[in-house]
Write an enzyme that holds these catalytic residues in place. Structure first.
Site, mmCIF file in Angstrom:
data_model
loop_
_atom_site.group_PDB
_atom_site.id
_atom_site.type_symbol
_atom_site.label_atom_id
_atom_site.label_comp_id
_atom_site.label_asym_id
_atom_site.label_seq_id
_atom_site.Cartn_x
_atom_site.Cartn_y
_atom_site.Cartn_z
ATOM 1 N N SER A 160 0.575 -1.344 0.140
ATOM 2 C CA SER A 160 0.238 0.144 0.286
ATOM 3 C C SER A 160 0.920 1.351 0.063
ATOM 4 O O SER A 160 2.115 1.026 -0.085
ATOM 5 C CB SER A 160 -1.108 -0.082 0.898
ATOM 6 N N TYR A 173 -2.314 -0.416 10.317
ATOM 7 C CA TYR A 173 -2.010 -0.965 8.913
ATOM 8 C C TYR A 173 -0.818 -1.268 7.960
ATOM 9 O O TYR A 173 -0.108 -1.700 7.812
ATOM 10 C CB TYR A 173 -3.327 -0.503 8.213
#
Length: 263
Positions: A160, A173
């Site tokens: 990501s 995350y």
């Protein structure tokens, strides 16, 4: 004129050889029931790869495989929970049993239940660590020995933009995606050229990833953050690009962001 014809014949032969190699390659995709995983399965199958799809929602996988094979592609599926090391080994073994080899693994499965650290949602933290980090490690551990034995392979690990920066509510995350980036780079450094490693880091992408956010404030913030999003096939395109390169080319990192976004 003769030189031009010779070049044309050589180009045609090279294109035919590349297509033949693609059609013999086997790719396992985790988290294949929706979003980036589903788009990747469709794209790779359309390109001629033989794909094995894994996820927990087998009803979706069955439908997806039916659509792929109906369009002339080669695909199979198996229920998969990437947090289960033995189950992940069985998933890769299924690819070896079905197709005789495993050329690439797309470690795509991931979850993103964002929340402020002070919310102390420790079960959600554990879930992110289990899926996003251990899931990638399980995929590597399951396929690496077979790739070594056959003389080559390719891991595509989905991270990501959170692998490069941290934002509020996303500390855990982002930490898991930083870890995926570190694991990918470590595997690349430990490989002697026979194992290729690609890290693909999407910006905001249309998917069900944000559906796992249970914290009300984080959920509302994510709605605004995701106002501009990439279609999942854009990430599948990046994955297909990395896999399509000749054996001597190792595409290590690809970051894909929406053009209109300031991310």
């Amino acid at each position: 004129m003769a030189q031009k014809q010779t070049r044309t014949r050589a180009q045609t032969q090279a294109q035919t050889q590349a297509q033949t190699q693609t059609q013999t390659k086997v790719v396992a995709v985790t988290g294949a029931s929706s979003g980036i995983g589903e788009a990747t399965a469709r794209r790779l199958a359309a390109d001629g790869y033989r794909v094995l799809l894994g996820a927990r929602r087998t009803d979706r996988l069955e439908r997806l495989v039916g659509e792929i094979t109906g369009e002339g592609g080669t695909a199979a599926f198996r229920k998969l929970d990437v947090t289960d090391a033995a189950g992940t080994r069985a998933f890769i073994d299924a690819a070896l049993s079905e197709y005789g080899r495993i050329d690439a693994v797309v470690n795509n499965a991931g979850v993103m239940p964002l929340s402020p650290l002070e919310a102390l949602r420790t079960e959600e933290w554990d879930r992110m660590i289990d899926v996003n980090v251990r899931g990638v490690l399980h995929g590597i551990a399951a396929a690496l020995p077979a790739m070594r034995a056959q003389g080559g392979g390719h891991f595509v690990n989905i991270a990501s933009v959170g692998a490069y920066e941290v934002s509020p509510t996303a500390a855990v995350y982002c930490a898991t995606k930083f870890a995926v980036r570190a694991i990918s780079e470590g595997l690349r450094q430990e490989s002697a050229g026979d194992i290729r490693v690609t890290l693909v880091s999407p910006g905001v992408t249309e998917s069900e990833l944000a559906d796992s956010i249970s914290d009300p404030e984080a959920r509302e913030a994510m709605k605004a953050y995701r106002a501009v999003a990439l279609p999942a096939p854009a990430i599948a395109e990046a994955i297909a690009y990395a896999l399509s390169q000749p054996p001597q080319v190792d595409v290590n990192e690809i970051v894909v962001r929406p053009a209109a976004s300031a991310q």
